[in-house]
Every structure is written in C-alpha cells, then in structure tokens.
Design an enzyme around this catalytic site. Structure first.
Site, PDB file in Angstrom:
ATOM      1  N   HIS A 101      26.021 -32.064   5.281  1.00  0.00           N
ATOM      2  CA  HIS A 101      26.785 -31.523   4.142  1.00  0.00           C
ATOM      3  C   HIS A 101      28.129 -30.946   4.585  1.00  0.00           C
ATOM      4  O   HIS A 101      29.061 -30.889   3.797  1.00  0.00           O
ATOM      5  CB  HIS A 101      25.955 -30.438   3.437  1.00  0.00           C
ATOM      6  N   HIS A 159      30.826 -15.929   6.414  1.00  0.00           N
ATOM      7  CA  HIS A 159      29.437 -16.137   5.983  1.00  0.00           C
ATOM      8  C   HIS A 159      28.518 -16.232   7.189  1.00  0.00           C
ATOM      9  O   HIS A 159      28.952 -16.548   8.287  1.00  0.00           O
ATOM     10  CB  HIS A 159      29.264 -17.365   5.081  1.00  0.00           C
TER      11      HIS A 159
HETATM   12  O1  LIG Z   1      21.491 -25.423   6.824  1.00  0.00           O
HETATM   13  C1  LIG Z   1      22.395 -24.895   7.461  1.00  0.00           C
HETATM   14  O2  LIG Z   1      22.497 -25.107   8.671  1.00  0.00           O
HETATM   15  C2  LIG Z   1      23.428 -23.981   6.836  1.00  0.00           C
HETATM   16  C3  LIG Z   1      23.703 -24.255   5.379  1.00  0.00           C
HETATM   17  C4  LIG Z   1      24.868 -23.448   4.821  1.00  0.00           C
HETATM   18  C5  LIG Z   1      24.675 -22.407   3.904  1.00  0.00           C
HETATM   19  C6  LIG Z   1      25.743 -21.686   3.385  1.00  0.00           C
HETATM   20  C7  LIG Z   1      27.053 -21.975   3.756  1.00  0.00           C
HETATM   21  C8  LIG Z   1      27.292 -22.995   4.679  1.00  0.00           C
HETATM   22  O3  LIG Z   1      28.556 -23.303   5.119  1.00  0.00           O
HETATM   23  C9  LIG Z   1      26.207 -23.745   5.183  1.00  0.00           C
HETATM   24  O4  LIG Z   1      26.489 -24.761   6.024  1.00  0.00           O
HETATM   25 FE   LIG Z   2      28.460 -24.799   6.795  1.00  0.00          FE
END
Ligand SMILES: O=C(O)CCc1cccc(O)c1O
Ligand SMILES: [Fe+2]
Length: 312
Positions: free
Chosen positions: A115, A179
């Site tokens: 993602h 974050h």
């Molecule tokens: O599953 C993961 O490793 C992290 C997922 C994930 C959650 C919030 C903000 C992000 O930028 C992100 O990548």
């Molecule tokens: Fe991320």
C-alpha cells in the site's frame, strides 16, 4: 521536461477505520482535486518514491534504496493487486544514471510493493497501469536508515535524470507525516517476529489478516492514553511542510533519525519520500510549492498531508 510534484500521506486505514464523515469528505475532495490535476497534466512518466512495510523487502537483504524494473502489488489492506505498469527501459536508464552520479542503489527485476506504493498511485490515477511508472523504494520503516542528506542526494540524482528527458514527469512521494502504526522492530523481537522481519515474504492469508487486524485495533485507540505508540505531532508536521514549501531543503540534511522517531513517531521517516521528490524537482530549477491540506487523523494513524509543487 516538465515536472509536477505531489506528496501525500498514505494510510491503509482509509475506508477501514474512518474518522467522521466531514473529515472523510474533506479528504475525498482534496484527493479528487489532486487527481484532476494529474489528469490535466497528463504525465508521460511517473516516478514514485515510496516506502515498503515488510511486504517486498526484508532483513535477509535490506537495501537503503531500490529501483524496480517490474513490480507487483501484494494487495494488502484491500489495495489493488497485480502488476504495475513499470517502464523497464527508463528504470534501467535511471539506475545507471544514479550509479554514475556516485549514489548506490539496488535494482530489482521483480519487486513486490505494498500500500505504501500503490495507494497513492490508485488515488491519483485510479489504477496501477494508467501511466508508465518507475518505483523508487526508499527504506523508511526498517532501521538503520541512510541519513536524510543521502536521501536528498538521491532525489537530486533522479532530478538530473528527469531534467534530461523530453517528457512530462509526475514525481510522487508517499507516506508520513508524523505517525507510529504498530510495526514491529527487529531489535529485541521474539523469534517468530524476527523470522517474519527477516524473511516473511508471501505471508499466509491468516498472517496477513492478523497483521491488518492489529493495525485496525491500534487505529481505534491511537492518540488516547490507552495507546503506547508515539502520538501524532502536528507542530512537527506543519514545520516540515513549511521547510519543503519554502524551499529550505538544505535544512533536511541535519534531520536526526532518532529525534524524529521519538518526537513524531517511528514511521514519520516515510517523509523521506517527500524529501526525495522535492530534491528531484529542485535539481531541475527553482520551484513553487503549496500546502493543499493538513489534518492530524488519529483514526487513520496519520498526520495526513498533501502538498504540490512545480517549476517556478
Ligand atoms: O501494516 C503496516 O505495516 C503499517 C500500515 C500503516 C498504518 C498507518 C499509516 C501508514 O503509513 C501505514 O503504512
Ligand atoms: Fe506507511
């Protein structure tokens, strides 16, 4: 050559753990606007600087930077699965050009991306295959990291290459801002987690579902006293946005990885992709930039920002 830059946060929790409808609508509007601009710009090439979150890259061989000549999306968190439309020849030429400018970069002829790369492509183009693309992965999640000044040099090298192309190029940075989602650390990890971080490619559907459930659970309490993860830091985010928008890129050279991790969260380092994107544009000449949007969104575990830039 004409360059357009867009840098935006990603968050797989968009659609899975949403904030109130006003915030969702606001972000939808900002993204629709950005996508319309991309459509109008009609890029002939997309260079996307993206992180990976232990989906394509693991500690069995963890490169600071990687270019892919071919890439497949793992489709995590319900993102689009399948192959990206990677421009192999441009990816190879870019790799050679970066190496020739004394920056080391790894090359993958078949990279899995997550993602962190695909969400932004989908949000801005509606697809993984609409435009010829070159993914440039910057390690932002698996310490130790190359220093920020090195990321700026990588971006500059990419910018010099783009400057020599006779094309409209959309340069994307994806991730950040402040974050800290619940991503495990190798240091001190129990054996099972260490094994995943070292060689966890192609997890079982059950393992992937468990990981996603853990992220969603964290999103439900993020920013509350029940959550042990470093909270969002809007002051840090707004300061960083100003640094890029006001063209003070050299200040990034003194960024401390440790300090950013502790004050804004460990995954804040995804802003390395923004640094590279802006450094690439800056290498082609003076630029004009604007902040399109910023809001700290706990439900999404994201200091959520969108900024744009083009040649002045
Ligand atoms: O599953 C993961 O490793 C992290 C997922 C994930 C959650 C919030 C903000 C992000 O930028 C992100 O990548
Ligand atoms: Fe991320």
């Amino acid at each position: 050559m004409t360059v357009m830059v867009k840098c935006l946060s990603h968050t797989p929790l968009r659609g899975l753990n949403d904030p109130g409808v006003e915030v969702v609508d606001e972000v939808d509007t900002v993204l629709a606007q950005a996508r319309a601009e991309v459509e109008r710009f009609d890029p002939e090439l997309i260079v996307i600087f993206a992180p990976d979150h232990y989906n394509g890259l693991f500690y069995d061989l963890m490169p600071p930077f990687v270019i892919a000549t071919a890439a497949d999306s793992v489709g995590d968190y319900g993102t689009l699965p399948g192959p990206l439309r990677v421009d192999r020849d441009v990816a190879l030429a870019l790799t050679r050009s970066i190496l020739d400018s004394d920056i080391d970069i790894a090359l993958s002829h078949r990279l899995q991306v997550d993602h962190g790369c695909t969400q932004t492509l989908e949000e801005l183009t509606g697809s993984l295959t609409r435009y010829p693309t070159v993914p440039v992965i910057i390690n932002s999640v698996a310490p130790p990291f190359a220093p920020y000044r090195r990321v700026r040099k990588l971006g500059e090298a990419v910018g010099r290459f783009i400057g020599g192309l006779d094309k409209r190029v959309l340069v994307l940075g994806t991730g950040g801002l402040s974050h800290e989602p619940p991503v495990p650390l190798l240091a001190g990890a129990p054996e099972e987690i260490a094994n995943f971080l070292i060689a966890g490619r192609n997890p079982t559907p059950e393992a992937r579902a468990a990981r996603q459930a853990r992220t969603i659970a964290a999103g439900r309490i993020y920013g509350t006293p029940d959550c042990h993860l470093t909270p969002l830091n809007p002051d840090w985010d707004l300061g960083f946005i100003d640094t890029l928008v006001e063209g003070r890129l050299d200040e990034v050279d003194t960024f401390s990885v440790e300090e950013i991790s502790s004050t804004a969260g460990r995954s804040t380092h995804e802003i390395r992709t923004w640094v590279a994107a802006f450094a690439a544009l800056a290498a082609t000449g003076p630029y004009r930039a604007r902040k399109d949007y910023y809001r700290p969104i706990n439900e999404w575990i994201a200091g959520y920002g969108v900024i744009s830039a083009e040649a002045a």
